[in-house]
Design a protein around this motif. Structure first.
Motif, PDB file in Angstrom:
ATOM      1  N   GLN A  89       1.508  -1.376   0.049  1.00  0.00           N
ATOM      2  CA  GLN A  89      -0.420   0.358  -0.353  1.00  0.00           C
ATOM      3  C   GLN A  89       0.466   0.876   0.197  1.00  0.00           C
ATOM      4  O   GLN A  89       0.339   2.164  -0.255  1.00  0.00           O
ATOM      5  CB  GLN A  89      -1.081  -0.180   0.913  1.00  0.00           C
ATOM      6  CG  GLN A  89      -0.276   0.246   2.110  1.00  0.00           C
ATOM      7  CD  GLN A  89      -1.775   0.485   4.047  1.00  0.00           C
ATOM      8  OE1 GLN A  89      -2.621   1.587   3.468  1.00  0.00           O
ATOM      9  NE2 GLN A  89      -1.699  -0.742   4.554  1.00  0.00           N
TER      10      GLN A  89
ATOM     11  N   ILE B 226       1.660   1.922  -3.789  1.00  0.00           N
ATOM     12  CA  ILE B 226       0.340   2.514  -4.180  1.00  0.00           C
ATOM     13  C   ILE B 226       0.647   3.785  -4.012  1.00  0.00           C
ATOM     14  O   ILE B 226       0.141   4.902  -5.137  1.00  0.00           O
ATOM     15  CB  ILE B 226      -0.967   1.917  -3.872  1.00  0.00           C
ATOM     16  CG1 ILE B 226      -0.207   0.152  -4.709  1.00  0.00           C
ATOM     17  CG2 ILE B 226      -1.896   2.607  -4.812  1.00  0.00           C
ATOM     18  CD1 ILE B 226      -1.748  -0.479  -4.582  1.00  0.00           C
TER      19      ILE B 226
ATOM     20  N   GLU C 276       2.877   5.556  -5.699  1.00  0.00           N
ATOM     21  CA  GLU C 276       2.605   5.829  -7.278  1.00  0.00           C
ATOM     22  C   GLU C 276       1.566   7.163  -7.691  1.00  0.00           C
ATOM     23  O   GLU C 276       1.861   7.661  -8.727  1.00  0.00           O
ATOM     24  CB  GLU C 276       2.232   4.500  -7.403  1.00  0.00           C
ATOM     25  CG  GLU C 276       1.864   4.884  -9.264  1.00  0.00           C
ATOM     26  CD  GLU C 276       1.339   3.345  -9.224  1.00  0.00           C
ATOM     27  OE1 GLU C 276       2.198   2.774 -10.213  1.00  0.00           O
ATOM     28  OE2 GLU C 276       0.830   2.409  -8.979  1.00  0.00           O
ATOM     29  N   ALA C 277       0.938   6.735  -6.236  1.00  0.00           N
ATOM     30  CA  ALA C 277      -0.653   7.451  -6.934  1.00  0.00           C
ATOM     31  C   ALA C 277      -0.462   9.188  -6.922  1.00  0.00           C
ATOM     32  O   ALA C 277      -1.929   9.992  -7.116  1.00  0.00           O
ATOM     33  CB  ALA C 277      -2.064   6.587  -6.135  1.00  0.00           C
TER      34      ALA C 277
ATOM     35  N   LEU D 203      -1.523  11.438  -8.935  1.00  0.00           N
ATOM     36  CA  LEU D 203      -2.661  10.698  -9.777  1.00  0.00           C
ATOM     37  C   LEU D 203      -3.778  12.191  -9.989  1.00  0.00           C
ATOM     38  O   LEU D 203      -3.402  13.054  -9.068  1.00  0.00           O
ATOM     39  CB  LEU D 203      -3.325   9.907  -8.946  1.00  0.00           C
ATOM     40  CG  LEU D 203      -4.984   9.450 -10.300  1.00  0.00           C
ATOM     41  CD1 LEU D 203      -4.966   8.763 -11.012  1.00  0.00           C
ATOM     42  CD2 LEU D 203      -5.023   8.607  -8.186  1.00  0.00           C
TER      43      LEU D 203
ATOM     44  N   LEU E 299      -0.592   3.687 -13.525  1.00  0.00           N
ATOM     45  CA  LEU E 299      -0.399   3.498 -12.284  1.00  0.00           C
ATOM     46  C   LEU E 299      -0.323   1.726 -12.878  1.00  0.00           C
ATOM     47  O   LEU E 299      -1.504   1.054 -12.410  1.00  0.00           O
ATOM     48  CB  LEU E 299      -2.353   3.359 -11.881  1.00  0.00           C
ATOM     49  CG  LEU E 299      -2.163   4.787 -11.800  1.00  0.00           C
ATOM     50  CD1 LEU E 299      -3.907   4.915 -11.097  1.00  0.00           C
ATOM     51  CD2 LEU E 299      -1.583   6.191 -10.889  1.00  0.00           C
TER      52      LEU E 299
ATOM     53  N   SER F 254      -0.546  -0.388  -8.841  1.00  0.00           N
ATOM     54  CA  SER F 254      -2.066  -0.447  -8.739  1.00  0.00           C
ATOM     55  C   SER F 254      -2.360  -1.443  -9.568  1.00  0.00           C
ATOM     56  O   SER F 254      -3.385  -2.011  -8.720  1.00  0.00           O
ATOM     57  CB  SER F 254      -3.001   0.416  -8.616  1.00  0.00           C
ATOM     58  OG  SER F 254      -4.467   0.941  -8.181  1.00  0.00           O
TER      59      SER F 254
ATOM     60  N   SER G  87      -5.629   3.328  -6.146  1.00  0.00           N
ATOM     61  CA  SER G  87      -5.390   4.902  -6.634  1.00  0.00           C
ATOM     62  C   SER G  87      -5.419   5.766  -5.439  1.00  0.00           C
ATOM     63  O   SER G  87      -5.064   6.190  -4.622  1.00  0.00           O
ATOM     64  CB  SER G  87      -4.492   4.295  -7.610  1.00  0.00           C
ATOM     65  OG  SER G  87      -3.872   3.942  -8.569  1.00  0.00           O
TER      66      SER G  87
ATOM     67  N   LYS H 166      -4.202   6.531  -1.860  1.00  0.00           N
ATOM     68  CA  LYS H 166      -3.965   7.901  -1.412  1.00  0.00           C
ATOM     69  C   LYS H 166      -3.483   8.718  -0.662  1.00  0.00           C
ATOM     70  O   LYS H 166      -2.574   9.349  -0.402  1.00  0.00           O
ATOM     71  CB  LYS H 166      -3.677   9.100  -3.024  1.00  0.00           C
ATOM     72  CG  LYS H 166      -3.310   9.947  -2.911  1.00  0.00           C
ATOM     73  CD  LYS H 166      -4.592  10.568  -4.490  1.00  0.00           C
ATOM     74  CE  LYS H 166      -2.895  12.212  -4.378  1.00  0.00           C
ATOM     75  NZ  LYS H 166      -3.440  13.073  -5.553  1.00  0.00           N
TER      76      LYS H 166
END
Length: 448
Positions: free
Chosen positions: A287, A290, A293-294, A297, A307, A310, A411, A415
């Motif tokens: 998590q 993710i 990475e987000a 977004l 993504l 995710s 995501s 986030k």
């Protein structure tokens, strides 16, 4: 730590015991040997079933000769009150006509067109979760709410807060709890006129849901005629004519299709997202990946392709907890599978639950490993032994839609929030989809 898995039954039980176990939960009603078997036979006094786990046999049934293996009507027995003659239950020319009308709504740029509605639903889900900071929540309720919101926004351009949308959602929750995965007609050769003895809540909620959907459909038809209808999925489907007959869906046909869109698009998406969030809570390093990475977004459809973490986590959740655990086809002529004669009218069971955990195919089949999709074993299994949306001609028309929705929701939630499992591990069971017997409880905290 291995993600939870139901305890299988003993190898040998009586038919009466099996039916009792099956009606309670079809996952724990199956023996352990099915996780290794290429094919297994199950006999009743009235029909024979064969579960197939061998990729070449699944290829034959789903991709090479789908018309020879139509959907078994035994499965539809328990879903008829709600779904009528929807595309999920029909076969032959009726099914082909329905797909010719429905498929264009999910092709090409339509996913891009529906993305703003998905984004709005994701923001709404985050806002609802914000009210539970520092508390323990049952995440399946939250994902059900979020998935229903996506369906109503993309299908009818109304949020879940809309009165009718809210009533459909409420009624469906009652239906989901009361409807068994199979009906008596799945085990006995009952004539069409013989009553199926549905639970009273199953019948009443199905009637109520269909009445509400009928109202939405008739209202949309009037808006289409007046030229005031929004350009959403409902309008697209209702204005599409079958290229072979030149006719669109009538009201009753559209109600059937909306019912399955809601079931497939809401119930299955809610199940997949809930298990994905649980797995991320169980494995916090994922998590965190993710969430990182987000960070960039934004409300841009192109962002979905970036993504990748995710997506791999969501795919792994679909592998371990496929929303539809079993698919049943029927033989229309005698067959020979693995040097065994299969009679006409036999049931062919393809179980994503067992196929996705097949010990002869997958490395670490019961483990949670999102990196597997980049390995040679993972890539081969993705081609041959991964069917969360079925495969071939009858692959779910909304598969691409579901992947965008699931990845976006996962995501967006991670986030903003950090999730931690609380209480006993969830026990997977099959209702209409793979859910937890007692819910999935998570502690939610604001991500700093």
């Amino acid at each position: 730590m291995i993600p939870p898995k139901p305890t299988p039954r003993p190898d040998k039980v009586s038919l009466r015991q099996y039916v009792k176990l099956f009606r309670h939960d079809l996952l724990s009603a199956q023996p352990q040997r099915l996780y290794r078997a290429w094919m297994a036979e199950f006999r009743t006094p009235f029909f024979r079933s064969y579960m197939i786990n061998q990729p070449s046999l699944i290829q034959t049934v789903l991709k090479e000769r789908p018309d020879d293996f139509p959907k078994s009507q035994k499965v539809s027995e328990g879903l008829k009150p709600l779904l009528g003659e929807s595309v999920f239950l029909t076969n032959g020319e009726t099914w082909k006509r329905q797909r010719r009308i429905i498929d264009p709504a999910f092709e090409g740029g339509r996913l891009r067109d529906t993305f703003p509605a998905m984004w709005a639903a994701a923001e709404s889900a985050v806002a609802r979760l914000e009210r539970n900071i520092g508390q323990d929540i049952e995440i399946e309720e939250e994902t059900s709410h979020a998935a229903a919101d996506v369906i109503f926004r993309t299908l009818f351009s109304i949020p879940i807060e809309h009165e009718i949308a809210g009533r459909v959602f409420s009624e469906f929750r009652t239906y989901q709890r009361s409807a068994p995965i199979v009906n008596l007609g799945a085990f006995l050769p009952l004539p069409r006129w013989f009553p199926r003895f549905f639970h009273k809540d199953t019948k009443s909620t199905a009637t109520s849901i269909r009445a509400l959907i009928t109202g939405l459909t008739e209202e949309r038809m009037a808006a289409i005629e007046a030229g005031t209808a929004p350009d959403d999925l409902a309008t697209k489907i209702m204005t599409t004519v079958d290229p072979e007959t030149g006719k669109p869906f009538d009201t009753n046909e559209m109600v059937d299709q909306v019912a399955i869109f809601f079931l497939a698009g809401h119930e299955t998406s809610a199940s997949a997202l809930a298990w994905a969030l649980y797995l991320c809570a169980l494995f916090p390093e994922w998590q965190e990946k993710i969430a990182q990475e987000a960070q960039g977004l934004e409300a841009d459809f192109a962002a979905i392709s970036r993504l990748k973490i995710s997506r791999d986590v969501f795919r792994e959740a679909l592998r371990l907890y496929p929303p539809v655990p079993m698919m049943v086809r029927e033989t229309t002529c005698p067959e020979e599978f693995r040097n065994r004669e299969i009679r006409q009218g036999s049931q062919i069971v393809i179980s994503p639950w067992h196929l996705h955990r097949q010990e002869r195919l997958w490395d670490n089949p019961d483990g949670f490993d999102p990196t597997r999709w980049q390995t040679e074993n993972g890539k081969q299994c993705a081609r041959e032994a991964y069917v969360p949306f079925s495969a071939g001609a009858r692959v779910c028309t909304g598969a691409g839609f579901a992947m965008v929705e699931g990845v976006l929701m996962l995501s967006m939630i991670l986030k903003h929030f950090k999730l931690t499992p609380v209480g006993d591990p969830p026990v997977p069971i099959a209702h209409l989809t793979v859910r937890s017997r007692d819910g999935i409880n998570l502690r939610i905290e604001r991500r700093i």
